[in-house]
Scaffold this active site. Structure first.
Site, PDB file in Angstrom:
ATOM      1  N   GLU A 166      41.372  39.018  31.584  1.00 19.15           N
ATOM      2  CA  GLU A 166      42.743  39.553  31.625  1.00 19.15           C
ATOM      3  C   GLU A 166      43.209  39.386  33.065  1.00 19.15           C
ATOM      4  O   GLU A 166      42.799  40.144  33.943  1.00 19.15           O
ATOM      5  CB  GLU A 166      42.758  41.032  31.220  1.00 19.15           C
ATOM      6  CG  GLU A 166      42.333  41.299  29.786  1.00 19.15           C
ATOM      7  CD  GLU A 166      43.343  40.787  28.774  1.00 19.15           C
ATOM      8  OE1 GLU A 166      44.499  40.524  29.131  1.00 19.15           O
ATOM      9  OE2 GLU A 166      42.946  40.623  27.604  1.00 19.15           O
ATOM     10  N   CYS A 175      50.286  44.231  35.850  1.00 22.61           N
ATOM     11  CA  CYS A 175      50.213  42.808  35.513  1.00 22.61           C
ATOM     12  C   CYS A 175      51.361  42.408  34.589  1.00 22.61           C
ATOM     13  O   CYS A 175      51.766  41.257  34.547  1.00 22.61           O
ATOM     14  CB  CYS A 175      48.881  42.497  34.860  1.00 22.61           C
ATOM     15  SG  CYS A 175      48.541  43.594  33.487  1.00 22.61           S
TER      16      CYS A 175
HETATM   17  P1  NAD Z   1      41.203  41.604  42.128  1.00 23.85           P
HETATM   18  O1  NAD Z   1      40.951  40.357  41.373  1.00 23.85           O
HETATM   19  O2  NAD Z   1      41.267  41.516  43.608  1.00 23.85           O
HETATM   20  O3  NAD Z   1      40.106  42.695  41.802  1.00 23.85           O
HETATM   21  C1  NAD Z   1      39.721  43.038  40.477  1.00 23.85           C
HETATM   22  C2  NAD Z   1      38.275  43.467  40.480  1.00 23.85           C
HETATM   23  O4  NAD Z   1      37.465  42.386  40.937  1.00 23.85           O
HETATM   24  C3  NAD Z   1      37.967  44.644  41.396  1.00 23.85           C
HETATM   25  O5  NAD Z   1      36.960  45.432  40.798  1.00 23.85           O
HETATM   26  C4  NAD Z   1      37.435  43.971  42.636  1.00 23.85           C
HETATM   27  O6  NAD Z   1      36.577  44.822  43.380  1.00 23.85           O
HETATM   28  C5  NAD Z   1      36.665  42.807  42.030  1.00 23.85           C
HETATM   29  N1  NAD Z   1      36.499  41.667  42.926  1.00 23.85           N
HETATM   30  C6  NAD Z   1      37.308  41.269  43.943  1.00 23.85           C
HETATM   31  N2  NAD Z   1      36.813  40.164  44.524  1.00 23.85           N
HETATM   32  C7  NAD Z   1      35.671  39.851  43.882  1.00 23.85           C
HETATM   33  C8  NAD Z   1      34.701  38.805  44.012  1.00 23.85           C
HETATM   34  N3  NAD Z   1      34.815  37.878  44.950  1.00 23.85           N
HETATM   35  N4  NAD Z   1      33.670  38.791  43.159  1.00 23.85           N
HETATM   36  C9  NAD Z   1      33.560  39.749  42.200  1.00 23.85           C
HETATM   37  N5  NAD Z   1      34.424  40.748  42.025  1.00 23.85           N
HETATM   38  C10 NAD Z   1      35.470  40.805  42.852  1.00 23.85           C
HETATM   39  O7  NAD Z   1      42.534  42.202  41.526  1.00 23.85           O
HETATM   40  P2  NAD Z   1      43.275  43.535  41.914  1.00 23.85           P
HETATM   41  O8  NAD Z   1      43.985  43.312  43.216  1.00 23.85           O
HETATM   42  O9  NAD Z   1      42.345  44.696  41.839  1.00 23.85           O
HETATM   43  O10 NAD Z   1      44.318  43.673  40.721  1.00 23.85           O
HETATM   44  C11 NAD Z   1      45.528  43.020  40.716  1.00 23.85           C
HETATM   45  C12 NAD Z   1      45.508  41.798  39.832  1.00 23.85           C
HETATM   46  O11 NAD Z   1      44.993  42.144  38.559  1.00 23.85           O
HETATM   47  C13 NAD Z   1      46.889  41.249  39.577  1.00 23.85           C
HETATM   48  O12 NAD Z   1      46.873  39.844  39.634  1.00 23.85           O
HETATM   49  C14 NAD Z   1      47.191  41.720  38.167  1.00 23.85           C
HETATM   50  O13 NAD Z   1      48.132  40.939  37.485  1.00 23.85           O
HETATM   51  C15 NAD Z   1      45.850  41.669  37.535  1.00 23.85           C
HETATM   52  N6  NAD Z   1      45.793  42.563  36.373  1.00 23.85           N
HETATM   53  C16 NAD Z   1      45.740  41.991  35.143  1.00 23.85           C
HETATM   54  C17 NAD Z   1      45.725  42.805  34.018  1.00 23.85           C
HETATM   55  C18 NAD Z   1      45.689  42.200  32.645  1.00 23.85           C
HETATM   56  O14 NAD Z   1      45.420  42.926  31.701  1.00 23.85           O
HETATM   57  N7  NAD Z   1      45.945  40.913  32.471  1.00 23.85           N
HETATM   58  C19 NAD Z   1      45.745  44.187  34.159  1.00 23.85           C
HETATM   59  C20 NAD Z   1      45.794  44.722  35.433  1.00 23.85           C
HETATM   60  C21 NAD Z   1      45.803  43.895  36.534  1.00 23.85           C
END
Ligand code: NAD
Length: 491
Positions: A265, A299
């Site tokens: 997602e 999102c």
């Molecule tokens: P992110 O990708 O930075 O982080 C998400 C998760 O991944 C967190 O737990 C983070 O600690 C972890 N993470 C970060 N870098 C990592 C790595 N290198 N390896 C493994 N894990 C890692 O995203 P965010 O800033 O927390 O959230 C915002 C984004 O999420 C936006 O792009 C938004 O659109 C998306 N989002 C999508 C949905 C959906 O259902 N499609 C829902 C909510 C948010």
């Protein structure tokens, strides 16, 4: 200006014992190396608590516990799993007040958004308590005859769940509930910006009767250590991730090494179309929800407003009047509707995006006032852009900025709408027949038709193109955590 956090909420957080936030086999413990990381209030930048920062060793121990519990959990009757999930639903609603306060504190979201999220998050437990008992399969005579085909669905195995900060409760329950309904055991890592809510969810699940080891959690500041450990472990059979497209892509590359199932997602860039025959007041109300819910940090947030020229003036005037009046501040100040951005990086990123938009000729039409607080606040604003190439249309904003492009050529508008690599959500306002006909042409997994909200636990949530693979919620949600098996029976 100072912000007063209710003493009952402070006591609730102390009761979670965040320094022992690694949750394995139903027990809370400190990280194996004893390290912690701070969690901040984004409205004031003050530290709320220190949370244990799990290590690779903790990540492996979580899988050990999930493995030990798997057989027993997969063997429980669907009814038993359903009853436990239903209890979790009730308990979550009983704790709605401290949970909402906790999310408002660590995420900064307005109290009305936080309360709405508790209900939404709890509904996943109720929905999947109902789906847990709706197991189905197939029985068929193949074309050649002579045998019988039986098809069944069984739990996929240990599920690794990784969630973002913007919906700290709902993004966890949207994965935990269907995984448990399917009979899987899970290991969870939530975002390091907002780990406290998940600590509370672990306690709710234990109280609801989830057996030790079925749900395990490793908060950590070293996200990659945890995800790499899980994706390299042959016992983990699915990675279910919600977050940015960049990190999702990275995790899919790691998952590819062992052909681990991937449910993704990812990011959005939602269009919000207002047609010539739209009810303008309804469209403005819809924009306030689709754009400003959660301060635009969703999102599904409307990211590009395409407004037909014939209603553009009225739409702009009415939207600007509402946005100017938005009350921005800490969730703990009465009447606040919009909170801060989650951290300094998000604020700096949006300041840069606004500078880029200005240099491209975008014009600010209206802006709300900022509170006198240290936190990461950006004024909610309405901006008119010159064309579809605007930086505000080409990037996921993730903040309270509503950019408008006026259109008159429908064919060109649809081309612009579909010109992005993202395809999560879209919204369309207008006469129902036109709106539905147009909605079918939009490349998006979800379309709000004369509505500014698409999220619903009973509906399949997910995107196309780079917004993701798979669906969460609805009937589809359980399938992500099941493997199909068929028996060819001699006849
Ligand atoms: P992110 O990708 O930075 O982080 C998400 C998760 O991944 C967190 O737990 C983070 O600690 C972890 N993470 C970060 N870098 C990592 C790595 N290198 N390896 C493994 N894990 C890692 O995203 P965010 O800033 O927390 O959230 C915002 C984004 O999420 C936006 O792009 C938004 O659109 C998306 N989002 C999508 C949905 C959906 O259902 N499609 C829902 C909510 C948010």
């Amino acid at each position: 200006m100072s912000v007063e956090i209710p003493s009952s909420l402070q006591a609730f957080v102390r009761g979670l014992n965040p320094e022992e936030g690694v949750w394995i086999a139903g027990k809370a413990r400190a990280a194996s190396d004893g390290k912690t990381f701070p969690v901040y209030d984004p409205a004031t930048t003050e530290v709320i608590a220190s949370v244990s920062s799990g290590t690779r060793q903790d990540a492996s121990a979580a899988v050990d516990a999930a493995e030990a519990a798997f057989e027993g959990w997969a063997d429980t009757s669907p009814r038993e799993r359903a009853e436990i999930l239903r209890k979790a639903f009730t308990l979550m609603l009983e704790q709605a007040e401290p949970l909402a306060g906790l999310m408002a504190w660590e995420n900064g979201k307005a109290m009305s958004d936080a309360k709405g999220e508790v209900t939404y998050a709890a509904e996943f437990f109720r929905w999947y308590s109902e789906e847990a008992v709706r197991s189905d399969g197939d029985y068929a005579v193949p074309p050649a005859g002579g045998t019988r085909l039986m098809v069944t669905h069984k739990p996929i195995g240990i599920a690794a769940l990784i969630t973002p900060w913007n919906f700290p409760a709902a993004m966890a329950t949207r994965k935990i509930a269907p995984a448990l309904a399917a009979g899987c055991t899970v290991v969870l890592k939530m975002a390091s910006e907002t780990p406290l809510t998940a600590l509370a969810v672990m306690r709710i699940l234990k109280e609801a009767g989830v057996p030790d080891g079925v749900v395990n959690m490793v908060p950590s500041q070293s996200s990659a250590d945890i995800s790499e450990t899980w994706l390299a472990d042959p016992r983990v059979r699915i990675i279910s991730f919600t977050g940015s497209t960049a990190v999702g892509s990275l995790l899919m590359q790691q998952a590819a090494k062992r052909i681990v199932n991937s449910s993704m997602e990812l990011g959005g860039n939602a269009s919000f179309i207002v047609g010539a025959n739209a009810d303008v007041d309804a469209a403005v109300e819809g924009t306030m929800v689709a754009k400003f819910r959660n301060g635009g940090q969703a999102c599904t947030a409307a990211n590009r407003l395409y407004v037909n020229a014939s209603v553009a003036q009225e739409f702009k005037e009415k939207l600007c009047a509402k946005v100017k009046d938005l009350k921005v501040g800490s969730a703990f100040t009465e009447g606040v509707e919009i909170g801060p951005l989650v951290n300094r990086k998000a604020l700096d990123g949006l300041h840069q995006l606004l500078r880029d938009a200005e240099s491209e000729g975008a014009e600010v039409l209206a802006s709300a006032e900022l509170p006198d607080l240290e936190g990461y606040f950006l004024p909610p604003q309405v901006i008119e852009v010159k064309d579809n190439s605007s930086s505000l249309f080409q990037n996921e904003i993730f903040g309270p900025i509503a950019p408008i492009l006026v259109w008159s050529d429908e064919e060109q508008m649809l081309k612009d709408v579909n010109s992005t690599e993202m395809g999560l959500a879209s919204y369309i306002y207008g006469d129902l027949q036109w709106a539905l006909r147009t909605a079918e042409k939009i490349d998006a997994g979800m379309v709000g038709v004369n509505r500014g909200l698409v999220s619903d636990p009973a509906a399949p949530f997910g995107g196309v193109k780079q917004s993701g693979i798979g669906r969460e919620g609805g009937r589809e949600g359980v399938r992500e955590f099941q493997e199909t098996q068929y028996f060819s029976v001699a006849w």
